[in-house]
Motif scaffolding. Structure first.
Motif, PDB file in Angstrom:
ATOM      1  N   ILE A  36       2.636  10.010 -10.012  1.00  0.00           N
ATOM      2  CA  ILE A  36       2.217  10.482  -8.697  1.00  0.00           C
ATOM      3  C   ILE A  36       2.265  12.008  -8.696  1.00  0.00           C
ATOM      4  O   ILE A  36       2.989  12.623  -9.479  1.00  0.00           O
ATOM      5  CB  ILE A  36       3.114   9.937  -7.566  1.00  0.00           C
ATOM      6  CG1 ILE A  36       4.556  10.398  -7.775  1.00  0.00           C
ATOM      7  CG2 ILE A  36       3.027   8.428  -7.498  1.00  0.00           C
ATOM      8  CD1 ILE A  36       5.493  10.010  -6.640  1.00  0.00           C
ATOM      9  N   ALA A  37       1.477  12.605  -7.811  1.00  0.00           N
ATOM     10  CA  ALA A  37       1.521  14.056  -7.663  1.00  0.00           C
ATOM     11  C   ALA A  37       2.846  14.453  -7.041  1.00  0.00           C
ATOM     12  O   ALA A  37       3.556  13.639  -6.439  1.00  0.00           O
ATOM     13  CB  ALA A  37       0.351  14.525  -6.803  1.00  0.00           C
ATOM     14  N   ALA A  38       3.208  15.720  -7.196  1.00  0.00           N
ATOM     15  CA  ALA A  38       4.479  16.212  -6.667  1.00  0.00           C
ATOM     16  C   ALA A  38       4.543  15.988  -5.157  1.00  0.00           C
ATOM     17  O   ALA A  38       3.593  16.257  -4.431  1.00  0.00           O
ATOM     18  CB  ALA A  38       4.646  17.695  -6.996  1.00  0.00           C
ATOM     19  N   VAL A  39       5.672  15.458  -4.703  1.00  0.00           N
ATOM     20  CA  VAL A  39       5.860  15.156  -3.282  1.00  0.00           C
ATOM     21  C   VAL A  39       7.027  15.966  -2.744  1.00  0.00           C
ATOM     22  O   VAL A  39       7.971  16.295  -3.471  1.00  0.00           O
ATOM     23  CB  VAL A  39       6.108  13.649  -3.057  1.00  0.00           C
ATOM     24  CG1 VAL A  39       4.878  12.845  -3.423  1.00  0.00           C
ATOM     25  CG2 VAL A  39       7.300  13.176  -3.881  1.00  0.00           C
ATOM     26  N   THR A  40       6.983  16.264  -1.452  1.00  0.00           N
ATOM     27  CA  THR A  40       8.062  16.967  -0.771  1.00  0.00           C
ATOM     28  C   THR A  40       8.459  16.155   0.454  1.00  0.00           C
ATOM     29  O   THR A  40       7.617  15.859   1.317  1.00  0.00           O
ATOM     30  CB  THR A  40       7.621  18.380  -0.341  1.00  0.00           C
ATOM     31  OG1 THR A  40       7.205  19.099  -1.508  1.00  0.00           O
ATOM     32  CG2 THR A  40       8.764  19.125   0.335  1.00  0.00           C
ATOM     33  N   ILE A  41       9.727  15.771   0.532  1.00  0.00           N
ATOM     34  CA  ILE A  41      10.240  14.977   1.642  1.00  0.00           C
ATOM     35  C   ILE A  41      10.823  15.913   2.685  1.00  0.00           C
ATOM     36  O   ILE A  41      11.738  16.702   2.386  1.00  0.00           O
ATOM     37  CB  ILE A  41      11.300  13.973   1.167  1.00  0.00           C
ATOM     38  CG1 ILE A  41      10.734  13.107   0.030  1.00  0.00           C
ATOM     39  CG2 ILE A  41      11.777  13.111   2.314  1.00  0.00           C
ATOM     40  CD1 ILE A  41       9.531  12.297   0.412  1.00  0.00           C
ATOM     41  N   THR A  58       0.843  -1.191   0.000  1.00  0.00           N
ATOM     42  CA  THR A  58       0.000   0.000   0.000  1.00  0.00           C
ATOM     43  C   THR A  58       0.876   1.237   0.000  1.00  0.00           C
ATOM     44  O   THR A  58       1.990   1.236   0.527  1.00  0.00           O
ATOM     45  CB  THR A  58      -0.917   0.022   1.234  1.00  0.00           C
ATOM     46  OG1 THR A  58      -0.111  -0.042   2.416  1.00  0.00           O
ATOM     47  CG2 THR A  58      -1.879  -1.144   1.207  1.00  0.00           C
ATOM     48  N   LEU A  59       0.358   2.317  -0.571  1.00  0.00           N
ATOM     49  CA  LEU A  59       1.095   3.569  -0.656  1.00  0.00           C
ATOM     50  C   LEU A  59       0.889   4.399   0.604  1.00  0.00           C
ATOM     51  O   LEU A  59      -0.167   4.340   1.231  1.00  0.00           O
ATOM     52  CB  LEU A  59       0.617   4.373  -1.871  1.00  0.00           C
ATOM     53  CG  LEU A  59       1.022   3.863  -3.248  1.00  0.00           C
ATOM     54  CD1 LEU A  59       0.283   4.655  -4.313  1.00  0.00           C
ATOM     55  CD2 LEU A  59       2.521   4.002  -3.444  1.00  0.00           C
ATOM     56  N   PRO A  60       1.906   5.189   0.992  1.00  0.00           N
ATOM     57  CA  PRO A  60       1.695   6.145   2.096  1.00  0.00           C
ATOM     58  C   PRO A  60       0.618   7.158   1.713  1.00  0.00           C
ATOM     59  O   PRO A  60       0.326   7.387   0.542  1.00  0.00           O
ATOM     60  CB  PRO A  60       3.070   6.816   2.244  1.00  0.00           C
ATOM     61  CG  PRO A  60       4.031   5.858   1.615  1.00  0.00           C
ATOM     62  CD  PRO A  60       3.290   5.172   0.522  1.00  0.00           C
ATOM     63  N   LYS A  61       0.041   7.785   2.739  1.00  0.00           N
ATOM     64  CA  LYS A  61      -1.071   8.692   2.494  1.00  0.00           C
ATOM     65  C   LYS A  61      -0.660   9.928   1.698  1.00  0.00           C
ATOM     66  O   LYS A  61      -1.472  10.504   0.971  1.00  0.00           O
ATOM     67  CB  LYS A  61      -1.702   9.107   3.821  1.00  0.00           C
ATOM     68  CG  LYS A  61      -2.361   7.956   4.574  1.00  0.00           C
ATOM     69  CD  LYS A  61      -2.989   8.447   5.866  1.00  0.00           C
ATOM     70  CE  LYS A  61      -3.679   7.287   6.598  1.00  0.00           C
ATOM     71  NZ  LYS A  61      -4.306   7.738   7.869  1.00  0.00           N
ATOM     72  N   TYR A  62       0.615  10.357   1.860  1.00  0.00           N
ATOM     73  CA  TYR A  62       1.018  11.585   1.176  1.00  0.00           C
ATOM     74  C   TYR A  62       1.385  11.356  -0.287  1.00  0.00           C
ATOM     75  O   TYR A  62       1.708  12.306  -0.997  1.00  0.00           O
ATOM     76  CB  TYR A  62       2.194  12.246   1.912  1.00  0.00           C
ATOM     77  CG  TYR A  62       3.425  11.384   2.034  1.00  0.00           C
ATOM     78  CD1 TYR A  62       4.387  11.354   1.026  1.00  0.00           C
ATOM     79  CD2 TYR A  62       3.642  10.617   3.158  1.00  0.00           C
ATOM     80  CE1 TYR A  62       5.525  10.580   1.128  1.00  0.00           C
ATOM     81  CE2 TYR A  62       4.782   9.831   3.275  1.00  0.00           C
ATOM     82  CZ  TYR A  62       5.711   9.814   2.270  1.00  0.00           C
ATOM     83  OH  TYR A  62       6.833   9.038   2.378  1.00  0.00           O
ATOM     84  N   ILE A  63       1.365  10.135  -0.772  1.00  0.00           N
ATOM     85  CA  ILE A  63       1.638   9.836  -2.192  1.00  0.00           C
ATOM     86  C   ILE A  63       0.301   9.613  -2.883  1.00  0.00           C
ATOM     87  O   ILE A  63      -0.418   8.652  -2.592  1.00  0.00           O
ATOM     88  CB  ILE A  63       2.552   8.612  -2.346  1.00  0.00           C
ATOM     89  CG1 ILE A  63       3.935   8.902  -1.746  1.00  0.00           C
ATOM     90  CG2 ILE A  63       2.680   8.225  -3.810  1.00  0.00           C
ATOM     91  CD1 ILE A  63       4.926   7.771  -1.894  1.00  0.00           C
ATOM     92  N   LYS A  64      -0.041  10.498  -3.791  1.00  0.00           N
ATOM     93  CA  LYS A  64      -1.321  10.457  -4.477  1.00  0.00           C
ATOM     94  C   LYS A  64      -1.124  10.088  -5.948  1.00  0.00           C
ATOM     95  O   LYS A  64      -0.272  10.671  -6.631  1.00  0.00           O
ATOM     96  CB  LYS A  64      -2.014  11.822  -4.396  1.00  0.00           C
ATOM     97  CG  LYS A  64      -2.222  12.331  -2.982  1.00  0.00           C
ATOM     98  CD  LYS A  64      -3.193  11.453  -2.209  1.00  0.00           C
ATOM     99  CE  LYS A  64      -3.447  12.031  -0.814  1.00  0.00           C
ATOM    100  NZ  LYS A  64      -4.387  11.181  -0.029  1.00  0.00           N
ATOM    101  N   PRO A  65      -1.899   9.119  -6.452  1.00  0.00           N
ATOM    102  CA  PRO A  65      -1.810   8.801  -7.893  1.00  0.00           C
ATOM    103  C   PRO A  65      -2.231  10.003  -8.731  1.00  0.00           C
ATOM    104  O   PRO A  65      -3.088  10.786  -8.335  1.00  0.00           O
ATOM    105  CB  PRO A  65      -2.783   7.621  -8.058  1.00  0.00           C
ATOM    106  CG  PRO A  65      -2.982   7.078  -6.683  1.00  0.00           C
ATOM    107  CD  PRO A  65      -2.841   8.232  -5.747  1.00  0.00           C
ATOM    108  N   LEU A  66      -1.605  10.137  -9.892  1.00  0.00           N
ATOM    109  CA  LEU A  66      -1.942  11.239 -10.791  1.00  0.00           C
ATOM    110  C   LEU A  66      -1.885  10.738 -12.230  1.00  0.00           C
ATOM    111  O   LEU A  66      -0.849  10.254 -12.692  1.00  0.00           O
ATOM    112  CB  LEU A  66      -0.967  12.410 -10.617  1.00  0.00           C
ATOM    113  CG  LEU A  66      -1.253  13.645 -11.484  1.00  0.00           C
ATOM    114  CD1 LEU A  66      -2.639  14.186 -11.189  1.00  0.00           C
ATOM    115  CD2 LEU A  66      -0.203  14.725 -11.241  1.00  0.00           C
ATOM    116  N   GLY A  67      -2.995  10.859 -12.920  1.00  0.00           N
ATOM    117  CA  GLY A  67      -3.078  10.400 -14.296  1.00  0.00           C
ATOM    118  C   GLY A  67      -4.456   9.837 -14.560  1.00  0.00           C
ATOM    119  O   GLY A  67      -5.117   9.331 -13.638  1.00  0.00           O
TER     120      GLY A  67
END
Length: 252
Positions: free
Chosen positions: A221-226, A164-173
């Protein structure tokens, strides 16, 4: 064979317009019917002699541009460059179309008889693509990860647990599921040599026209910031996994 009665004078100097080590030689004829004529020759660093500009072009054409090189003077002449550009502009049809079949040939006779020639094709022309030097990389297709949908990893005991993906990683497309997103992200982590930033374009533009605004080099995925907290939490998870592994090895 040269006439032995002809007296000549030789003068050899370094040519600054050519690469280091090249020399230019002037041979002045002092007597005879051609007295006063100067012959110009060039010598490569290895001693090879060149008597004309075409010979130089064939020898140095891949390493430097000699279109504005004055062979007789041994200097770069900008007037030659202007003439070359003007000659190319007269026959440059790229503004219309690069297909040469659209330009009818001209009869090379007197100017008053220069009329277009009717072209009759016996076979269809094939446009050749420009060949580039070096290794050729195939362009990456958009949404190629969708071909892996409905496929799961398994071993002798059956299907391996899902991820499963972490909550802050959102699919995009468009029509992108979580499974496709995980496959896209895993591929980018293993194959791509650049940082994983996600799609930097806006969600609205990507969904409306993904063929233009979607970056195929980044996962879907949508833009992520670590942040530093994310890094710290990940380090703690890695340390806990190492401790469990160490305990398992000791127990074994």
């Amino acid at each position: 064979m040269q006439n032995m009665n002809i007296s000549i004078e030789r003068k050899r100097t370094d040519c600054s317009a050519l690469p280091k080590g090249w020399q230019r030689e002037e041979v002045l004829r002092k007597t005879g019917l051609s007295a006063g004529k100067v012959d110009v020759f060039y010598y490569s660093p290895t001693g090879k002699k060149f008597r004309s500009k075409p010979e130089l072009v064939r020898y140095l054409g891949d390493s430097m541009d000699l279109s504005c090189f004055d062979f007789q003077q041994g200097q770069i002449n900008t007037m030659l460059l202007c003439k070359t550009k003007k000659a190319r502009a007269q026959f440059d049809y790229r503004g219309v179309r690069s297909d040469s079949s659209l330009v009818p040939p001209i009869r090379q006779t007197a100017s008053i008889f220069k009329q277009p020639v009717t072209v009759y094709k016996t076979q269809e022309s094939k446009v050749k693509t420009d060949l580039k030097q070096g290794t050729q990389e195939k362009p990456k297709q958009l949404f190629w990860e969708k071909r892996l949908e409905n496929l799961t990893a398994c071993d002798a005991n059956g299907v391996i647990g899902t991820t499963t993906l972490p909550k802050y990683i959102k699919p995009l497309g468009p029509f992108t599921s979580d499974a496709t997103t995980i496959q896209s992200l895993a591929t980018a982590l293993h194959v791509s040599s650049q940082p994983i930033t996600g799609q930097t374009g806006s969600k609205q533009t990507i969904m409306e026209n993904p063929g233009v605004f979607l970056n195929p080099e980044q996962p879907l995925i949508a833009a992520v910031t670590i942040t530093k907290d994310d890094v710290r939490r990940q380090e703690e998870r890695v340390n806990r996994a190492r401790q469990r592994l160490r305990a398992a090895l000791v127990a074994a």
